[in-house]
Design a protein around this motif. Structure first.
Motif, PDB file in Angstrom:
ATOM      1  N   TYR A  39      41.384 -10.206 -11.740  1.00  0.00           N
ATOM      2  CA  TYR A  39      40.079 -10.602 -12.263  1.00  0.00           C
ATOM      3  C   TYR A  39      38.975 -10.091 -11.352  1.00  0.00           C
ATOM      4  CZ  TYR A  39      42.428 -13.729 -15.483  1.00  0.00           C
ATOM      5  OH  TYR A  39      43.219 -14.226 -16.487  1.00  0.00           O
ATOM      6  N   LYS A  85      34.647 -10.504 -10.494  1.00  0.00           N
ATOM      7  CA  LYS A  85      33.492 -11.393 -10.650  1.00  0.00           C
ATOM      8  C   LYS A  85      32.277 -10.654 -10.116  1.00  0.00           C
ATOM      9  CE  LYS A  85      32.547 -16.289 -10.107  1.00  0.00           C
ATOM     10  NZ  LYS A  85      32.982 -17.518  -9.433  1.00  0.00           N
ATOM     11  N   VAL A 109      31.008  -6.174 -17.382  1.00  0.00           N
ATOM     12  CA  VAL A 109      31.512  -7.427 -16.816  1.00  0.00           C
ATOM     13  C   VAL A 109      30.407  -8.475 -16.898  1.00  0.00           C
ATOM     14  CG1 VAL A 109      32.310  -8.536 -14.683  1.00  0.00           C
ATOM     15  CG2 VAL A 109      33.124  -6.250 -15.278  1.00  0.00           C
ATOM     16  N   PRO A 110      30.690  -9.655 -17.453  1.00  0.00           N
ATOM     17  CA  PRO A 110      29.665 -10.710 -17.518  1.00  0.00           C
ATOM     18  C   PRO A 110      29.326 -11.224 -16.117  1.00  0.00           C
ATOM     19  CG  PRO A 110      31.736 -11.444 -18.541  1.00  0.00           C
ATOM     20  CD  PRO A 110      31.943 -10.047 -18.081  1.00  0.00           C
ATOM     21  N   TRP A 154      34.856 -15.221 -13.607  1.00  0.00           N
ATOM     22  CA  TRP A 154      36.044 -14.395 -13.404  1.00  0.00           C
ATOM     23  C   TRP A 154      36.398 -13.760 -14.733  1.00  0.00           C
ATOM     24  CZ3 TRP A 154      37.276 -12.880  -8.824  1.00  0.00           C
ATOM     25  CH2 TRP A 154      37.050 -13.703  -7.723  1.00  0.00           C
ATOM     26  N   TYR A 155      36.534 -12.439 -14.740  1.00  0.00           N
ATOM     27  CA  TYR A 155      36.733 -11.681 -15.965  1.00  0.00           C
ATOM     28  C   TYR A 155      37.848 -10.669 -15.730  1.00  0.00           C
ATOM     29  CZ  TYR A 155      35.255  -8.957 -20.092  1.00  0.00           C
ATOM     30  OH  TYR A 155      35.193  -8.318 -21.304  1.00  0.00           O
ATOM     31  N   PRO A 162      40.188  -7.729 -21.606  1.00  0.00           N
ATOM     32  CA  PRO A 162      39.773  -8.654 -20.551  1.00  0.00           C
ATOM     33  C   PRO A 162      39.155  -9.912 -21.147  1.00  0.00           C
ATOM     34  CG  PRO A 162      38.384  -6.680 -20.566  1.00  0.00           C
ATOM     35  CD  PRO A 162      39.445  -6.479 -21.584  1.00  0.00           C
ATOM     36  N   HIS A 163      39.283 -11.016 -20.414  1.00  0.00           N
ATOM     37  CA  HIS A 163      38.763 -12.297 -20.882  1.00  0.00           C
ATOM     38  C   HIS A 163      38.214 -13.085 -19.705  1.00  0.00           C
ATOM     39  CE1 HIS A 163      42.883 -13.141 -19.593  1.00  0.00           C
ATOM     40  NE2 HIS A 163      42.425 -14.314 -19.262  1.00  0.00           N
ATOM     41  N   ILE A 164      37.404 -14.077 -19.994  1.00  0.00           N
ATOM     42  CA  ILE A 164      36.863 -14.976 -18.977  1.00  0.00           C
ATOM     43  C   ILE A 164      37.898 -16.039 -18.673  1.00  0.00           C
ATOM     44  CG2 ILE A 164      35.087 -16.723 -18.518  1.00  0.00           C
ATOM     45  CD1 ILE A 164      33.186 -15.055 -20.274  1.00  0.00           C
TER      46      ILE A 164
END
Length: 188
Positions: free
Chosen positions: A124, A126, A162-163, A167-168, A181-183
């Motif tokens: 992940y 961030k 990436v937001p 954590w992504y 990818p996911h949060i």
């Protein structure tokens, strides 16, 4: 005979395709044996590609966390001191200090942490700040005492912005999150 779920089969197919279509250097399979028999710290190199998409670069602080199926975890709160592995022709470096995460570039960061006993299957990122940043891929390599680097992860393909402040990424360890990818939220 082992029965795989549809999701496990899809992940297996995806990882096979990724391995086949990766660059020559990436065709080396991750180290599948125990990296270090005793507990302690191991050295790692984290390679990160930033895509060539418009506004893909960032000056924000980037963190990374990766783990294996056994639960060994490494968290780097701020990736610093990048080594530029690839720069597009004509890339300018104002001020002479390279901060990493430039558009179309591949950076390497050195860190140490818990020794992985299995292949890194969860990773992940961030991003702290408001810049847009679009990584292409990330992979983890183990640094041996003699200076050799050996892949200990498959390549994690992001290819999306990436937001902020979450954590992504991916968790292939427990087949959560699928192929995109996911949060994720982590406790503790």
């Amino acid at each position: 005979m082992i029965q795989l779920s549809v999701e496990q089969t899809i992940i297996l197919i995806f990882l096979t395709i990724v391995t086949i279509t990766s660059s020559t250097a990436d065709r080396l399979q991750p180290t599948s044996h125990v990296l270090q028999a005793s507990p302690g710290n191991c050295s790692y190199s984290i390679e990160i590609e930033t895509t060539c998409a418009p506004s893909a670069e960032t000056t924000d602080h980037i963190s990374v966390r990766f783990s294996d199926l056994a639960g060994n975890l490494v968290i780097v709160k701020h990736l610093k001191n990048p080594k530029l592995l690839y720069a597009p022709r004509g890339m300018k470096n104002p001020g002479g200090v390279y901060g990493g995460f430039q558009r179309c570039a591949i950076d390497m960061f050195e860190t140490s942490g818990a020794c992985m006993s299995q292949i890194v299957c969860s990773l992940y990122l961030k991003k702290f700040g408001s810049d847009g940043w679009r990584p292409g891929w990330v992979k983890v390599l183990h640094g041996w005492d003699d200076g050799r680097l050996a892949p200990v992860s498959h390549t994690f393909y992001f290819r999306t912005f990436v937001p902020e402040n979450v954590w992504y990424g991916f968790d292939y360890c427990r087949s959560r999150g699928g192929l995109t990818p996911h949060i994720a939220s982590f406790h503790g």
